[in-house]
Design a protein around this motif. Structure first.
Motif, PDB file in Angstrom:
ATOM      1  N   VAL A   1      -7.899  -3.018  -5.861  1.00  0.00           N
ATOM      2  CA  VAL A   1      -8.531  -1.668  -5.840  1.00  0.00           C
ATOM      3  C   VAL A   1      -8.087  -1.069  -4.010  1.00  0.00           C
ATOM      4  O   VAL A   1      -7.766   0.223  -4.484  1.00  0.00           O
ATOM      5  CB  VAL A   1     -10.148  -1.606  -5.685  1.00  0.00           C
ATOM      6  N   LEU A   2      -7.900  -1.555  -3.184  1.00  0.00           N
ATOM      7  CA  LEU A   2      -7.763  -1.053  -2.029  1.00  0.00           C
ATOM      8  C   LEU A   2      -6.142  -1.019  -1.482  1.00  0.00           C
ATOM      9  O   LEU A   2      -5.642   0.043  -0.949  1.00  0.00           O
ATOM     10  CB  LEU A   2      -7.831  -2.121  -0.837  1.00  0.00           C
ATOM     11  N   LEU A   3      -5.022  -1.656  -2.689  1.00  0.00           N
ATOM     12  CA  LEU A   3      -3.565  -1.777  -2.622  1.00  0.00           C
ATOM     13  C   LEU A   3      -3.336  -1.110  -3.642  1.00  0.00           C
ATOM     14  O   LEU A   3      -2.327  -0.882  -3.522  1.00  0.00           O
ATOM     15  CB  LEU A   3      -3.447  -3.598  -2.226  1.00  0.00           C
ATOM     16  N   THR A   4      -3.870  -1.195  -4.945  1.00  0.00           N
ATOM     17  CA  THR A   4      -3.131  -0.116  -5.760  1.00  0.00           C
ATOM     18  C   THR A   4      -3.977   1.129  -6.301  1.00  0.00           C
ATOM     19  O   THR A   4      -2.826   2.388  -5.641  1.00  0.00           O
ATOM     20  CB  THR A   4      -3.671  -0.693  -6.611  1.00  0.00           C
TER      21      THR A   4
ATOM     22  N   ILE B   1      -6.895   2.641  -4.796  1.00  0.00           N
ATOM     23  CA  ILE B   1      -7.103   3.755  -3.494  1.00  0.00           C
ATOM     24  C   ILE B   1      -5.684   4.228  -3.301  1.00  0.00           C
ATOM     25  O   ILE B   1      -5.744   5.268  -3.083  1.00  0.00           O
ATOM     26  CB  ILE B   1      -8.030   2.855  -2.008  1.00  0.00           C
ATOM     27  N   PRO B   2      -4.576   3.805  -2.549  1.00  0.00           N
ATOM     28  CA  PRO B   2      -2.847   5.002  -2.576  1.00  0.00           C
ATOM     29  C   PRO B   2      -2.755   6.067  -3.198  1.00  0.00           C
ATOM     30  O   PRO B   2      -1.707   6.591  -3.647  1.00  0.00           O
ATOM     31  CB  PRO B   2      -2.046   3.350  -2.213  1.00  0.00           C
TER      32      PRO B   2
ATOM     33  N   PHE C   1       0.946  -1.162   0.157  1.00  0.00           N
ATOM     34  CA  PHE C   1       0.083   0.206   0.259  1.00  0.00           C
ATOM     35  C   PHE C   1       0.936   0.960  -0.223  1.00  0.00           C
ATOM     36  O   PHE C   1       0.577   2.308  -0.935  1.00  0.00           O
ATOM     37  CB  PHE C   1      -0.896  -0.098   1.501  1.00  0.00           C
TER      38      PHE C   1
ATOM     39  N   ALA D   1     -11.871  -6.133  -5.714  1.00  0.00           N
ATOM     40  CA  ALA D   1     -12.423  -5.105  -3.837  1.00  0.00           C
ATOM     41  C   ALA D   1     -10.275  -5.115  -3.657  1.00  0.00           C
ATOM     42  O   ALA D   1      -9.901  -3.876  -3.122  1.00  0.00           O
ATOM     43  CB  ALA D   1     -12.769  -6.105  -3.076  1.00  0.00           C
ATOM     44  N   SER D   2      -9.741  -6.080  -3.594  1.00  0.00           N
ATOM     45  CA  SER D   2      -8.730  -6.288  -2.173  1.00  0.00           C
ATOM     46  C   SER D   2      -7.369  -5.464  -3.348  1.00  0.00           C
ATOM     47  O   SER D   2      -6.896  -4.615  -2.798  1.00  0.00           O
ATOM     48  CB  SER D   2      -8.129  -7.750  -2.390  1.00  0.00           C
TER      49      SER D   2
ATOM     50  N   ARG E   1     -14.236 -10.859  -4.060  1.00  0.00           N
ATOM     51  CA  ARG E   1     -13.258  -9.857  -3.121  1.00  0.00           C
ATOM     52  C   ARG E   1     -11.279  -9.941  -3.500  1.00  0.00           C
ATOM     53  O   ARG E   1     -11.077  -8.855  -3.248  1.00  0.00           O
ATOM     54  CB  ARG E   1     -12.558 -11.158  -2.194  1.00  0.00           C
TER      55      ARG E   1
END
Length: 303
Positions: free
Chosen positions: A148-151, A153-154, A20, A145-146, A142
């Motif tokens: 997206v959260l790890l790439t 979004i940051p 992240f 979504a993971s 899932r």
């Protein structure tokens, strides 16, 4: 802390959080023009993305089938090739005097596209190399979504900071680059320790595949770009973008999502290979450029 607790801590917390932060650092280096460049220079971007998103996975799949590999190592090859680009390729493009803007654009776009392609390719690879198993499958929703959260979004957070606090972004970006190198080195050391009984055998088995994958993709990247009449700087960037993979993300997939250390060994081995080959390439290009510059005779000034 027991060995099992340490492994769980690394897999579930340290590796994802570190990735992240690395992707946040990538976002700090990006501006909206890096995405608009897709429209401004469509041919160069299309060739680069084709090499990263189509040619690279096809070569990896071919090698994983042709070379005798344990199923886990074969899947490790596929985890590697579905995660193209990364901050390392941008740094090497700068050192090699390539088209840094093109390199950054390819990294940014590929980071977005692979969020949606990774789950399908990885699940197909698991089925092909290891057979059908519910324990070895990525839930599509899932996983996206993971990712997206790890790439995404940051990267978005980093771009926002760059937009409103450019001086802060530039200062922090440099520190994140150093952190990325240290993190990869420590993670590889941890993997070697965890797999110390089988690591040498894995290097003997997968090392030649990693080297052949790296050299063949860089060769195709460079000469494919030249075939379509791209200039030298663009060709260098596409070469490096095709040959230098986001091995950190590959290892997150193996450790954090599939909980399989064997699959993480190929990205770890490839990291060492790509640093060496890219270093040799950059040195050669630098010598070549120096020879070119020395052959330029300055115009004689009239007295």
């Amino acid at each position: 802390m027991s060995a099992e607790q340490l492994v769980h801590l690394v897999n579930v917390q340290i590796v994802p959080i570190s990735l992240f932060l690395i992707m946040l650092g990538m976002g700090l280096s990006l501006v909206p023009d890096d995405f608009r460049r897709v429209v401004s220079y469509p041919k160069a971007v299309a060739i680069g993305l084709s090499c990263q998103l189509i040619v690279l996975p096809l070569i990896g799949f071919g090698l994983a089938n042709l070379v005798p590999l344990a199923p886990e190592l074969a899947v490790g090859v596929m985890l590697l090739v579905v995660c193209p680009g990364g901050t390392t390729s941008n740094l090497y493009a700068h050192i090699a005097r390539g088209d840094v803007a093109l390199s950054v654009t390819l990294t940014a776009v590929a980071s977005v596209v692979t969020v949606f392609s990774i789950p399908f390719i990885v699940n197909g690879s698991l089925l092909h190399f290891m057979g059908e198993s519910e324990e070895l499958a990525l839930p599509i929703g899932r996983t996206m979504a993971s990712l997206v959260l790890l790439t995404i979004i940051p990267i978005s957070i980093g771009m926002t900071v760059r937009r409103f606090k450019p001086a802060l972004a530039i200062a922090v970006e440099q520190r994140v680059k150093y952190f990325a190198v240290i993190f990869l080195a420590l993670l590889i050391a941890f993997l070697v320790y965890q797999q110390r009984e089988t690591f040498i055998d894995s290097v003997i088995s997968a090392g030649p595949v990693a080297l052949l994958l790296n050299l063949s993709t860089m060769f195709i990247g460079f000469y494919g770009a030249r075939l379509f009449a791209l200039n030298r700087q663009q060709s260098i960037s596409i070469t490096l973008e095709t040959g230098l993979q986001n091995s950190g993300l590959s290892m997150v997939l193996a450790l954090g999502m599939l909980n399989n250390y064997g699959m993480s060994l190929v990205p770890a081995i490839y990291t060492g290979v790509m640093f060496i080959t890219a270093g040799v390439l950059v040195y050669y290009l630098g010598r070549q450029q120096s020879d070119t510059d020395s052959n330029i005779v300055p115009a004689r000034q009239e007295s």
